[in-house]
Design a protein around this motif. Structure first.
Motif, PDB file in Angstrom:
ATOM      1  N   SER A  40       0.831  -1.198   0.000  1.00 38.26           N
ATOM      2  CA  SER A  40       0.000   0.000   0.000  1.00 38.26           C
ATOM      3  C   SER A  40       0.871   1.256   0.000  1.00 38.26           C
ATOM      4  O   SER A  40       2.071   1.172  -0.218  1.00 38.26           O
ATOM      5  CB  SER A  40      -0.978  -0.064   1.183  1.00 38.26           C
ATOM      6  OG  SER A  40      -2.049   0.833   0.985  1.00 38.26           O
ATOM      7  N   GLY A  41       0.272   2.392   0.242  1.00 37.45           N
ATOM      8  CA  GLY A  41       1.029   3.652   0.274  1.00 37.45           C
ATOM      9  C   GLY A  41       0.873   4.473  -0.994  1.00 37.45           C
ATOM     10  O   GLY A  41       0.328   4.001  -1.993  1.00 37.45           O
ATOM     11  N   ASN A  42       1.386   5.695  -0.952  1.00 42.23           N
ATOM     12  CA  ASN A  42       1.224   6.631  -2.065  1.00 42.23           C
ATOM     13  C   ASN A  42       2.377   6.597  -3.058  1.00 42.23           C
ATOM     14  O   ASN A  42       2.340   7.296  -4.069  1.00 42.23           O
ATOM     15  CB  ASN A  42       1.104   8.061  -1.519  1.00 42.23           C
ATOM     16  CG  ASN A  42      -0.156   8.231  -0.704  1.00 42.23           C
ATOM     17  OD1 ASN A  42      -1.198   7.710  -1.081  1.00 42.23           O
ATOM     18  ND2 ASN A  42      -0.047   8.920   0.412  1.00 42.23           N
ATOM     19  N   GLY A  43       3.395   5.839  -2.758  1.00 41.91           N
ATOM     20  CA  GLY A  43       4.564   5.813  -3.626  1.00 41.91           C
ATOM     21  C   GLY A  43       4.390   4.871  -4.792  1.00 41.91           C
ATOM     22  O   GLY A  43       3.355   4.220  -4.960  1.00 41.91           O
ATOM     23  N   LYS A  44       5.443   4.800  -5.620  1.00 37.02           N
ATOM     24  CA  LYS A  44       5.432   3.893  -6.745  1.00 37.02           C
ATOM     25  C   LYS A  44       5.876   2.517  -6.264  1.00 37.02           C
ATOM     26  O   LYS A  44       6.362   2.364  -5.174  1.00 37.02           O
ATOM     27  CB  LYS A  44       6.404   4.406  -7.803  1.00 37.02           C
ATOM     28  CG  LYS A  44       6.057   5.805  -8.274  1.00 37.02           C
ATOM     29  CD  LYS A  44       7.037   6.305  -9.298  1.00 37.02           C
ATOM     30  CE  LYS A  44       7.183   5.337 -10.434  1.00 37.02           C
ATOM     31  NZ  LYS A  44       5.883   5.002 -11.073  1.00 37.02           N
ATOM     32  N   GLY A  45       5.677   1.526  -7.099  1.00 34.26           N
ATOM     33  CA  GLY A  45       6.266   0.236  -6.791  1.00 34.26           C
ATOM     34  C   GLY A  45       5.319  -0.781  -6.185  1.00 34.26           C
ATOM     35  O   GLY A  45       5.700  -1.928  -6.003  1.00 34.26           O
ATOM     36  N   LYS A  46       4.071  -0.381  -5.872  1.00 33.25           N
ATOM     37  CA  LYS A  46       3.139  -1.344  -5.284  1.00 33.25           C
ATOM     38  C   LYS A  46       2.875  -2.487  -6.260  1.00 33.25           C
ATOM     39  O   LYS A  46       2.996  -3.654  -5.911  1.00 33.25           O
ATOM     40  CB  LYS A  46       1.802  -0.668  -4.940  1.00 33.25           C
ATOM     41  CG  LYS A  46       1.919   0.385  -3.861  1.00 33.25           C
ATOM     42  CD  LYS A  46       0.562   0.949  -3.475  1.00 33.25           C
ATOM     43  CE  LYS A  46      -0.032   1.875  -4.515  1.00 33.25           C
ATOM     44  NZ  LYS A  46       0.719   3.121  -4.704  1.00 33.25           N
ATOM     45  N   SER A  47       2.475  -2.151  -7.478  1.00 32.21           N
ATOM     46  CA  SER A  47       2.193  -3.184  -8.474  1.00 32.21           C
ATOM     47  C   SER A  47       3.486  -3.759  -9.045  1.00 32.21           C
ATOM     48  O   SER A  47       3.604  -4.968  -9.227  1.00 32.21           O
ATOM     49  CB  SER A  47       1.324  -2.633  -9.604  1.00 32.21           C
ATOM     50  OG  SER A  47       0.053  -2.279  -9.088  1.00 32.21           O
ATOM     51  N   SER A  48       4.471  -2.891  -9.313  1.00 31.93           N
ATOM     52  CA  SER A  48       5.743  -3.376  -9.870  1.00 31.93           C
ATOM     53  C   SER A  48       6.327  -4.445  -8.977  1.00 31.93           C
ATOM     54  O   SER A  48       6.811  -5.476  -9.446  1.00 31.93           O
ATOM     55  CB  SER A  48       6.771  -2.253  -9.952  1.00 31.93           C
ATOM     56  OG  SER A  48       6.377  -1.313 -10.887  1.00 31.93           O
ATOM     57  N   SER A  49       6.317  -4.176  -7.699  1.00 29.96           N
ATOM     58  CA  SER A  49       6.896  -5.113  -6.754  1.00 29.96           C
ATOM     59  C   SER A  49       6.142  -6.444  -6.789  1.00 29.96           C
ATOM     60  O   SER A  49       6.739  -7.518  -6.727  1.00 29.96           O
ATOM     61  CB  SER A  49       6.851  -4.481  -5.373  1.00 29.96           C
ATOM     62  OG  SER A  49       7.116  -5.416  -4.405  1.00 29.96           O
ATOM     63  N   ALA A  50       4.822  -6.363  -6.915  1.00 33.86           N
ATOM     64  CA  ALA A  50       4.021  -7.579  -7.022  1.00 33.86           C
ATOM     65  C   ALA A  50       4.362  -8.335  -8.311  1.00 33.86           C
ATOM     66  O   ALA A  50       4.469  -9.569  -8.312  1.00 33.86           O
ATOM     67  CB  ALA A  50       2.534  -7.229  -6.987  1.00 33.86           C
ATOM     68  N   PHE A  51       4.581  -7.606  -9.399  1.00 33.90           N
ATOM     69  CA  PHE A  51       4.934  -8.272 -10.657  1.00 33.90           C
ATOM     70  C   PHE A  51       6.351  -8.844 -10.601  1.00 33.90           C
ATOM     71  O   PHE A  51       6.637  -9.854 -11.246  1.00 33.90           O
ATOM     72  CB  PHE A  51       4.737  -7.328 -11.845  1.00 33.90           C
ATOM     73  CG  PHE A  51       3.300  -7.201 -12.260  1.00 33.90           C
ATOM     74  CD1 PHE A  51       2.674  -8.261 -12.906  1.00 33.90           C
ATOM     75  CD2 PHE A  51       2.570  -6.063 -11.991  1.00 33.90           C
ATOM     76  CE1 PHE A  51       1.344  -8.174 -13.282  1.00 33.90           C
ATOM     77  CE2 PHE A  51       1.229  -5.966 -12.358  1.00 33.90           C
ATOM     78  CZ  PHE A  51       0.613  -7.022 -13.004  1.00 33.90           C
ATOM     79  N   GLY A  52       7.229  -8.206  -9.819  1.00 33.72           N
ATOM     80  CA  GLY A  52       8.546  -8.800  -9.578  1.00 33.72           C
ATOM     81  C   GLY A  52       8.399 -10.137  -8.870  1.00 33.72           C
ATOM     82  O   GLY A  52       9.101 -11.108  -9.179  1.00 33.72           O
ATOM     83  N   MET A  53       7.442 -10.213  -7.943  1.00 37.15           N
ATOM     84  CA  MET A  53       7.189 -11.478  -7.253  1.00 37.15           C
ATOM     85  C   MET A  53       6.619 -12.525  -8.205  1.00 37.15           C
ATOM     86  O   MET A  53       6.867 -13.724  -8.040  1.00 37.15           O
ATOM     87  CB  MET A  53       6.254 -11.246  -6.079  1.00 37.15           C
ATOM     88  CG  MET A  53       6.965 -10.518  -4.948  1.00 37.15           C
ATOM     89  SD  MET A  53       5.814  -9.945  -3.679  1.00 37.15           S
ATOM     90  CE  MET A  53       4.992 -11.490  -3.338  1.00 37.15           C
ATOM     91  N   VAL A  54       5.837 -12.071  -9.182  1.00 38.76           N
ATOM     92  CA  VAL A  54       5.323 -12.997 -10.202  1.00 38.76           C
ATOM     93  C   VAL A  54       6.513 -13.641 -10.941  1.00 38.76           C
ATOM     94  O   VAL A  54       6.583 -14.863 -11.101  1.00 38.76           O
ATOM     95  CB  VAL A  54       4.389 -12.280 -11.195  1.00 38.76           C
ATOM     96  CG1 VAL A  54       4.065 -13.176 -12.395  1.00 38.76           C
ATOM     97  CG2 VAL A  54       3.098 -11.827 -10.494  1.00 38.76           C
ATOM     98  N   ALA A  55       7.485 -12.795 -11.334  1.00 44.62           N
ATOM     99  CA  ALA A  55       8.675 -13.300 -12.027  1.00 44.62           C
ATOM    100  C   ALA A  55       9.427 -14.291 -11.145  1.00 44.62           C
ATOM    101  O   ALA A  55       9.847 -15.363 -11.588  1.00 44.62           O
ATOM    102  CB  ALA A  55       9.590 -12.135 -12.413  1.00 44.62           C
ATOM    103  N   ARG A  56       9.573 -13.926  -9.886  1.00 46.02           N
ATOM    104  CA  ARG A  56      10.269 -14.780  -8.919  1.00 46.02           C
ATOM    105  C   ARG A  56       9.578 -16.140  -8.804  1.00 46.02           C
ATOM    106  O   ARG A  56      10.225 -17.182  -8.862  1.00 46.02           O
ATOM    107  CB  ARG A  56      10.243 -14.065  -7.559  1.00 46.02           C
ATOM    108  CG  ARG A  56      10.910 -14.790  -6.438  1.00 46.02           C
ATOM    109  CD  ARG A  56      10.872 -13.954  -5.189  1.00 46.02           C
ATOM    110  NE  ARG A  56      11.524 -12.663  -5.404  1.00 46.02           N
ATOM    111  CZ  ARG A  56      11.579 -11.697  -4.491  1.00 46.02           C
ATOM    112  NH1 ARG A  56      11.007 -11.845  -3.311  1.00 46.02           N
ATOM    113  NH2 ARG A  56      12.194 -10.570  -4.764  1.00 46.02           N
ATOM    114  N   ALA A  57       8.263 -16.106  -8.656  1.00 48.03           N
ATOM    115  CA  ALA A  57       7.496 -17.356  -8.532  1.00 48.03           C
ATOM    116  C   ALA A  57       7.682 -18.217  -9.779  1.00 48.03           C
ATOM    117  O   ALA A  57       7.923 -19.428  -9.678  1.00 48.03           O
ATOM    118  CB  ALA A  57       6.019 -17.033  -8.305  1.00 48.03           C
TER     119      ALA A  57
END
Lengths: 203, 203
Positions: A40-57
């Motif tokens: 959560s939060g107002n910054g960037k990276g909420k979705s990007s970080s989740a998509f990084g986890m998709v790559a990791r998985a």
């Protein structure tokens, strides 16, 4: 050392190894379960970080399900890329044409519920190891979905399935239910000084 | 409308379209350039978010270079996954066996400089649209690399190349140089309550 002392020693060592193994299994049974992560939060990276986890998985051979609750909120780049792997990623973009508060609320609720039906399917599929519910927090904040229903379905998922929920303004109940909450806060943003959105970075 | 008035009107419209086009090109020339993004803070998601951007860039057909300054700091899952695309991602894991402060500092500096040499190559390659310098902040914080050299090489990169720098403890000079800085802060973490690291999520 006498024969019986030797035997006692070997027995003791064997029992210790056995105890260690059992302890380890107990620890595994207690510790290995799917996590609920909230970005959560107002910054960037909420979705990007989740998509990084998709790559990791995917790197670990784990199958992934993605539901985007707000069409257009997430990157078309990520969608294009992860749709390359239809056997590994089940990708769903929902929530097209929300009218938000101002217009036809019943229609918006119906659309959000269609999206949730897709999420429910993924949340009950044992072959899916990671479910990304992108911008779900926004749909919850607008009251398009009931938090209790959402949390109950998440809670009832397969034991080892991980869930990542993104979107600013996570409701307190979502934060309460989460194993991990990361707040992405903005320190400095090029847009603020008039730089426009860059393909491959912002969308 | 007389013929000449008609002609004037068409001329005016054409000139307006032309002006709009020229204005747009000027705006593009001023606005479209590679960004320097910094992901710092104590929370999760600094590297994940950068890897999400890698996926996004690949979705746009943008070539990517990755240099991991600290071997083992980032996910093996991401490495395994992105190494699937050697034509699109140039992936380098460096910094193996750093001894950190306690042991052989000169050896660590030499290793960091080898890693930086790889980064320099990517930062001078126009065909690479996004360079991820994962955990670079850590190498800078330990003084293994000179901030001035690093910033000068980043500054001298191709105009449209984006750079993402991750790692906690970003130096003030790095934050100053960045277009976008996101601070990932920890709100709640399952590890704190004794849950162990989960494959596909934490590594």
């Amino acid at each position: 050392m006498s024969e019986s002392t030797d035997r006692d020693a070997r027995h003791k060592a064997r029992m210790q190894r056995k105890k260690a193994l059992i302890d380890e299994k107990i620890a595994q049974a207690q510790d290995e379960y799917g996590l609920l992560l909230v970005h959560s939060g107002n910054g960037k990276g909420k979705s990007s970080s989740a998509f990084g986890m998709v790559a990791r998985a995917l790197g670990h051979g784990i199958k992934v399900g993605v539901v985007q609750f707000i069409k257009g909120a997430a990157s078309t780049g990520e969608e294009t890329f992860f749709r390359r792997f239809p056997e590994e990623v089940s990708y769903h973009v929902m929530g097209e044409g929300f009218t938000w508060e101002t217009q036809d609320r019943q229609r918006d609720i119906a659309k959000a519920q269609q999206a949730w039906a897709v999420a429910q399917r993924l949340l009950s599929d044992e072959s899916v190891g990671l479910v990304l519910l992108d911008e779900l927090n926004i749909a919850l904040k607008h009251g398009y979905l009931e938090l209790d229903t959402v949390l109950a379905d998440i809670e009832a998922r397969p034991l080892l399935q991980h869930v990542v929920v993104t979107g600013r303004g996570a409701l307190p109940g979502m934060i309460e239910a989460a194993d991990t909450v990361t707040d992405m806060s903005l320190v400095k943003h090029a847009f603020k000084s008039g730089v426009k959105a860059q393909k491959g970075i912002e969308f």
